[in-house]
Scaffold this motif. Structure first.
Motif, PDB file in Angstrom:
ATOM      1  N   VAL A 101      44.278  -0.795  -5.581  1.00  0.00           N
ATOM      2  CA  VAL A 101      45.143  -1.318  -4.528  1.00  0.00           C
ATOM      3  C   VAL A 101      44.848  -0.631  -3.192  1.00  0.00           C
ATOM      4  CG1 VAL A 101      47.550  -1.446  -3.763  1.00  0.00           C
ATOM      5  CG2 VAL A 101      46.954  -2.062  -6.108  1.00  0.00           C
ATOM      6  N   TRP A 102      44.559   0.652  -3.229  1.00  0.00           N
ATOM      7  CA  TRP A 102      44.220   1.370  -1.995  1.00  0.00           C
ATOM      8  C   TRP A 102      42.991   0.747  -1.343  1.00  0.00           C
ATOM      9  CZ3 TRP A 102      40.309   3.845   0.473  1.00  0.00           C
ATOM     10  CH2 TRP A 102      40.661   4.671   1.543  1.00  0.00           C
ATOM     11  N   VAL A 103      41.988   0.438  -2.145  1.00  0.00           N
ATOM     12  CA  VAL A 103      40.784  -0.195  -1.614  1.00  0.00           C
ATOM     13  C   VAL A 103      41.115  -1.564  -1.017  1.00  0.00           C
ATOM     14  CG1 VAL A 103      38.540  -1.186  -2.237  1.00  0.00           C
ATOM     15  CG2 VAL A 103      39.206   1.046  -3.133  1.00  0.00           C
ATOM     16  N   MET A 104      41.999  -2.293  -1.689  1.00  0.00           N
ATOM     17  CA  MET A 104      42.371  -3.616  -1.188  1.00  0.00           C
ATOM     18  C   MET A 104      43.035  -3.520   0.177  1.00  0.00           C
ATOM     19  SD  MET A 104      45.002  -6.382  -2.851  1.00  0.00           S
ATOM     20  CE  MET A 104      46.426  -5.335  -2.516  1.00  0.00           C
ATOM     21  N   TRP A 105      44.016  -2.596   0.324  1.00  0.00           N
ATOM     22  CA  TRP A 105      44.750  -2.488   1.575  1.00  0.00           C
ATOM     23  C   TRP A 105      43.934  -1.861   2.700  1.00  0.00           C
ATOM     24  CZ3 TRP A 105      47.942  -5.951   1.339  1.00  0.00           C
ATOM     25  CH2 TRP A 105      48.971  -6.070   0.415  1.00  0.00           C
ATOM     26  N   HIS A 106      43.056  -0.928   2.381  1.00  0.00           N
ATOM     27  CA  HIS A 106      42.377  -0.151   3.414  1.00  0.00           C
ATOM     28  C   HIS A 106      40.930  -0.566   3.674  1.00  0.00           C
ATOM     29  CE1 HIS A 106      45.648   2.792   3.887  1.00  0.00           C
ATOM     30  NE2 HIS A 106      45.830   2.623   2.591  1.00  0.00           N
ATOM     31  N   VAL A 107      40.331  -1.324   2.763  1.00  0.00           N
ATOM     32  CA  VAL A 107      38.927  -1.707   2.943  1.00  0.00           C
ATOM     33  C   VAL A 107      38.780  -3.232   2.918  1.00  0.00           C
ATOM     34  CG1 VAL A 107      36.574  -1.476   2.079  1.00  0.00           C
ATOM     35  CG2 VAL A 107      38.166   0.452   1.872  1.00  0.00           C
ATOM     36  N   LEU A 108      39.048  -3.838   1.775  1.00  0.00           N
ATOM     37  CA  LEU A 108      38.797  -5.267   1.617  1.00  0.00           C
ATOM     38  C   LEU A 108      39.706  -6.122   2.500  1.00  0.00           C
ATOM     39  CD1 LEU A 108      38.313  -5.514  -2.256  1.00  0.00           C
ATOM     40  CD2 LEU A 108      36.563  -5.338  -0.479  1.00  0.00           C
ATOM     41  N   GLY A 109      41.001  -5.802   2.523  1.00  0.00           N
ATOM     42  CA  GLY A 109      41.938  -6.594   3.308  1.00  0.00           C
ATOM     43  C   GLY A 109      41.623  -6.590   4.797  1.00  0.00           C
ATOM     44  N   PRO A 110      41.497  -5.417   5.424  1.00  0.00           N
ATOM     45  CA  PRO A 110      41.180  -5.401   6.855  1.00  0.00           C
ATOM     46  C   PRO A 110      39.873  -6.115   7.192  1.00  0.00           C
ATOM     47  CG  PRO A 110      41.989  -3.265   6.148  1.00  0.00           C
ATOM     48  CD  PRO A 110      41.803  -4.077   4.901  1.00  0.00           C
ATOM     49  N   LEU A 111      38.855  -5.917   6.347  1.00  0.00           N
ATOM     50  CA  LEU A 111      37.568  -6.570   6.601  1.00  0.00           C
ATOM     51  C   LEU A 111      37.684  -8.087   6.457  1.00  0.00           C
ATOM     52  CD1 LEU A 111      34.519  -6.427   7.109  1.00  0.00           C
ATOM     53  CD2 LEU A 111      34.204  -6.103   4.643  1.00  0.00           C
ATOM     54  N   ALA A 112      38.329  -8.521   5.399  1.00  0.00           N
ATOM     55  CA  ALA A 112      38.430  -9.957   5.139  1.00  0.00           C
ATOM     56  C   ALA A 112      39.256 -10.672   6.200  1.00  0.00           C
ATOM     57  CB  ALA A 112      39.028 -10.189   3.752  1.00  0.00           C
ATOM     58  N   THR A 113      40.388 -10.088   6.594  1.00  0.00           N
ATOM     59  CA  THR A 113      41.231 -10.746   7.594  1.00  0.00           C
ATOM     60  C   THR A 113      40.552 -10.776   8.956  1.00  0.00           C
ATOM     61  OG1 THR A 113      42.418  -8.636   7.903  1.00  0.00           O
ATOM     62  CG2 THR A 113      43.405 -10.264   6.423  1.00  0.00           C
ATOM     63  N   ARG A 114      39.725  -9.777   9.225  1.00  0.00           N
ATOM     64  CA  ARG A 114      38.981  -9.778  10.499  1.00  0.00           C
ATOM     65  C   ARG A 114      37.950 -10.911  10.506  1.00  0.00           C
ATOM     66  NH1 ARG A 114      37.393  -4.830  10.310  1.00  0.00           N
ATOM     67  NH2 ARG A 114      39.361  -4.051  11.142  1.00  0.00           N
ATOM     68  N   LEU A 115      37.353 -11.180   9.346  1.00  0.00           N
ATOM     69  CA  LEU A 115      36.318 -12.209   9.264  1.00  0.00           C
ATOM     70  C   LEU A 115      36.907 -13.619   9.186  1.00  0.00           C
ATOM     71  CD1 LEU A 115      33.819 -10.556   6.740  1.00  0.00           C
ATOM     72  CD2 LEU A 115      33.468 -10.907   9.194  1.00  0.00           C
ATOM     73  N   TRP A 116      37.963 -13.797   8.389  1.00  0.00           N
ATOM     74  CA  TRP A 116      38.502 -15.126   8.117  1.00  0.00           C
ATOM     75  C   TRP A 116      39.701 -15.486   9.005  1.00  0.00           C
ATOM     76  CZ3 TRP A 116      35.805 -12.869   4.103  1.00  0.00           C
ATOM     77  CH2 TRP A 116      34.969 -13.698   3.355  1.00  0.00           C
TER      78      TRP A 116
END
Length: 291
Positions: free
Chosen positions: A151-166
């Motif tokens: 979950v930490w990876v989701m909130w701090h890595v994947l989520g920020p990157l994905a929302t910036r792209l999409w």
């Protein structure tokens, strides 16, 4: 389970006029009450169809909906779609509750976020009794160590990157459900940083007071293999319902139903849990529910 229920789809205007996809499942036989199903985050109403059909055979008229941005209520594109996470409760579910006739008792089944949403209803006093499945505070610290890291990876890595792209959270690419509007992602991420979820958010100072007004009897069911909503997470959130009579049921799926997780409460093999909730509602109506 009867297959004779004819679901009636209809368009429901939210309290701000946004068009929502909703469904009414008429009760078979004598109507014992109305039942609103409040979905989990990123879960469309069709996921609850089997539960709804089963409840109708017990005399409940069931009402479901797709939150704005989800299922039949989503726009052509989520990019640039503006909303708050609280809109699902305060504008969408509030409109559904107002739509339900007052000719029979009203009950509430909340899955995850749907358990949060009861305390946000302007007409919560109409709800005769509620059953929550998998409700929790969302904080990663309540989760097992491996899930915390994920979950930490989701909130701090994947989520920020994905929302910036999409421009929204492509939740479906992560195998987690439907895609989420940016506003939902941002609010959810913020509240999941607090041990008691939005009750700890200084930007929402009235939240504890709002939930303390709820007096509805509640049964909260949590599976011990639900890594996102273990009993300690549930208890942290349910403390917010400080004046509501509630009791919990900690389900050990290894001893009964098999794997439940966070989504299995509404899969066909969990029908015994559905009957637990409906029996609780029957007891509440007849004044026999014990809390």
């Amino acid at each position: 389970m009867s297959n004779t229920v004819e679901a009636q789809a209809f368009s429901l205007p939210a309290t701000d006029g946004y068009a929502l996809a909703a469904t009414r499942y008429p009760a078979t036989g004598h109507k014992r009450g109305h039942l609103v199903v409040a979905p989990a985050t990123a879960v469309p109403q069709r996921f609850y169809r089997r539960f709804a059909e089963h409840a109708t055979t017990r005399g409940f008229e069931v009402w479901t909906l797709d939150y704005r941005g989800v299922g039949g209520s989503k726009p052509a594109s989520l990019r640039g779609f503006e909303m708050r996470y609280l809109d699902w409760a305060e504008k969408d579910l509030a409109a559904l509750v107002a739509q339900v006739p007052q000719d029979a008792p009203l009950y509430w089944v909340g899955h995850s976020y749907g358990g949060h949403a009861l305390g946000l209803q302007p007409e919560h006093a109409r709800v005769h009794a509620a059953c929550f499945f998998g409700v929790g505070a969302g904080w990663h610290g309540w989760m097992p160590i491996a899930e915390r890291a994920r979950v930490w990876v989701m909130w701090h890595v994947l989520g920020p990157l994905a929302t910036r792209l999409w421009g929204y959270l492509p939740w479906s690419l992560l195998g987690m459900g439907e895609d989420l509007p940016l506003g939902v992602y941002r609010d959810w991420r913020r509240w999941c940083h607090f041990p008691h979820y939005f009750f700890d958010d200084p930007a929402l100072p009235d939240m504890a007071q709002r939930f303390a007004q709820v007096r509805t009897p509640i049964l909260a069911i949590n599976a011990l293999d639900d890594l996102w909503a273990l009993p300690r997470s549930r208890d942290a959130f349910m403390a917010g319902y400080s004046q509501a009579p509630w009791r919990c049921h900690d389900l050990n799926p290894r001893q009964s139903l098999g794997h439940i997780g966070h989504m299995g409460y509404f899969r066909p093999h969990a029908q015994a849990l559905w009957d637990d909730s409906l029996n609780f509602f029957d007891g509440a109506r007849d004044g026999l529910a014990t809390l």
